[in-house]
Design a protein around this motif. Structure first.
Motif, mmCIF file in Angstrom:
data_model
loop_
_atom_site.group_PDB
_atom_site.id
_atom_site.type_symbol
_atom_site.label_atom_id
_atom_site.label_comp_id
_atom_site.label_asym_id
_atom_site.label_seq_id
_atom_site.Cartn_x
_atom_site.Cartn_y
_atom_site.Cartn_z
ATOM 1 N N SER A 1 57.033 85.786 23.049
ATOM 2 C CA SER A 1 56.801 86.990 22.246
ATOM 3 C C SER A 1 57.465 86.769 20.896
ATOM 4 O O SER A 1 58.211 85.794 20.709
ATOM 5 C CB SER A 1 57.405 88.215 22.938
ATOM 6 N N SER A 2 57.247 87.670 19.958
ATOM 7 C CA SER A 2 57.877 87.532 18.639
ATOM 8 C C SER A 2 59.401 87.552 18.754
ATOM 9 O O SER A 2 60.092 86.854 18.018
ATOM 10 C CB SER A 2 57.388 88.624 17.693
ATOM 11 N N ILE B 1 44.143 84.083 17.209
ATOM 12 C CA ILE B 1 43.882 85.097 16.178
ATOM 13 C C ILE B 1 44.334 84.609 14.805
ATOM 14 O O ILE B 1 43.633 84.752 13.819
ATOM 15 C CB ILE B 1 44.630 86.410 16.495
ATOM 16 N N ASN B 2 45.546 84.056 14.739
ATOM 17 C CA ASN B 2 46.136 83.577 13.488
ATOM 18 C C ASN B 2 46.828 82.248 13.720
ATOM 19 O O ASN B 2 47.308 81.976 14.825
ATOM 20 C CB ASN B 2 47.177 84.560 12.944
ATOM 21 N N THR B 3 46.906 81.469 12.653
ATOM 22 C CA THR B 3 47.579 80.174 12.696
ATOM 23 C C THR B 3 48.462 80.045 11.468
ATOM 24 O O THR B 3 48.034 80.386 10.357
ATOM 25 C CB THR B 3 46.544 79.029 12.664
ATOM 26 N N TRP B 4 49.694 79.564 11.689
ATOM 27 C CA TRP B 4 50.608 79.304 10.580
ATOM 28 C C TRP B 4 51.208 77.917 10.759
ATOM 29 O O TRP B 4 51.530 77.521 11.880
ATOM 30 C CB TRP B 4 51.759 80.306 10.547
ATOM 31 N N CYS B 5 51.387 77.212 9.663
ATOM 32 C CA CYS B 5 52.132 75.962 9.667
ATOM 33 C C CYS B 5 53.554 76.304 9.232
ATOM 34 O O CYS B 5 53.760 76.849 8.136
ATOM 35 C CB CYS B 5 51.505 74.953 8.710
ATOM 36 N N LEU B 6 54.525 76.028 10.094
ATOM 37 C CA LEU B 6 55.917 76.336 9.794
ATOM 38 C C LEU B 6 56.642 75.062 9.394
ATOM 39 O O LEU B 6 56.645 74.082 10.142
ATOM 40 C CB LEU B 6 56.618 76.950 11.016
ATOM 41 N N MET C 1 48.166 94.602 17.064
ATOM 42 C CA MET C 1 48.414 93.178 16.880
ATOM 43 C C MET C 1 48.971 92.577 18.173
ATOM 44 O O MET C 1 49.804 93.183 18.831
ATOM 45 C CB MET C 1 49.397 92.991 15.719
ATOM 46 N N SER C 2 48.516 91.420 18.544
ATOM 47 C CA SER C 2 48.967 90.745 19.757
ATOM 48 C C SER C 2 50.348 90.147 19.551
ATOM 49 O O SER C 2 50.653 89.589 18.499
ATOM 50 C CB SER C 2 47.978 89.637 20.130
ATOM 51 N N ILE D 1 47.990 84.520 19.728
ATOM 52 C CA ILE D 1 46.944 84.496 20.740
ATOM 53 C C ILE D 1 46.383 85.898 20.976
ATOM 54 O O ILE D 1 47.130 86.875 20.997
ATOM 55 C CB ILE D 1 47.502 83.927 22.067
ATOM 56 N N ASP D 2 45.080 85.971 21.164
ATOM 57 C CA ASP D 2 44.407 87.230 21.492
ATOM 58 C C ASP D 2 44.724 87.586 22.943
ATOM 59 O O ASP D 2 44.154 87.019 23.872
ATOM 60 C CB ASP D 2 42.903 87.086 21.284
ATOM 61 N N LYS D 3 45.650 88.510 23.118
ATOM 62 C CA LYS D 3 46.115 88.898 24.454
ATOM 63 C C LYS D 3 44.964 89.435 25.306
ATOM 64 O O LYS D 3 44.912 89.203 26.513
ATOM 65 C CB LYS D 3 47.208 89.952 24.294
ATOM 66 N N GLN D 4 44.048 90.143 24.691
ATOM 67 C CA GLN D 4 42.910 90.725 25.428
ATOM 68 C C GLN D 4 42.028 89.653 26.060
ATOM 69 O O GLN D 4 41.507 89.835 27.153
ATOM 70 C CB GLN D 4 42.074 91.621 24.510
#
Length: 119
Positions: free
Chosen positions: A37-38, A96-101, A1-2, A60-63
């Motif tokens: 970063s997280s 890669i992923n999206t979240w609404c916070l 996981m990125s 974000i897709d780090k690769q």
């Protein structure tokens, strides 16, 4: 996981979806795309997004951006460590992923919290 994340306002995310490119006024001013970063997300949210009721968190897709990604120390005395900065374009296809916070202390998604404990 990125482990690279970008926080946007709802308006910035709408603009990105229209244009296909993700960039903020701060990114334009500084000449690079800011990421966290997280482990850095909680303070990023506190320092820069405390006045928003909702924000969009992008993983974000780090690769896909690795060739233009640099880890640098911040200019701010409030932050420590190194931060991922992109010297190039970031597109919605790099997400890669999206979240609404929602503002409730900006509770981070469980997946993001789990990633931060792996280090």
């Amino acid at each position: 996981m990125s482990d690279i994340y970008k926080v946007l306002t709802e308006e910035e995310w709408q603009e990105a979806n229209s244009s296909g490119e993700i960039i903020t006024s701060l990114d334009e001013k500084d000449g690079f795309i800011h990421f966290s970063s997280s482990k850095q997300l909680a303070l990023t949210l506190n320092l820069y997004f405390k006045d928003y009721k909702k924000v969009i968190l992008l993983q974000i897709d780090k690769q896909s951006i690795k060739n233009n990604l640099v880890f640098e120390k911040p200019n701010s005395g409030e932050r420590t460590g190194t931060f991922p900065h992109l010297y190039g374009k970031l597109t919605t296809q790099d997400v890669i992923n999206t979240w609404c916070l929602d503002r409730c202390g900006f509770e981070l998604p469980k997946q993001v919290l789990a990633e931060s404990e792996k280090k």
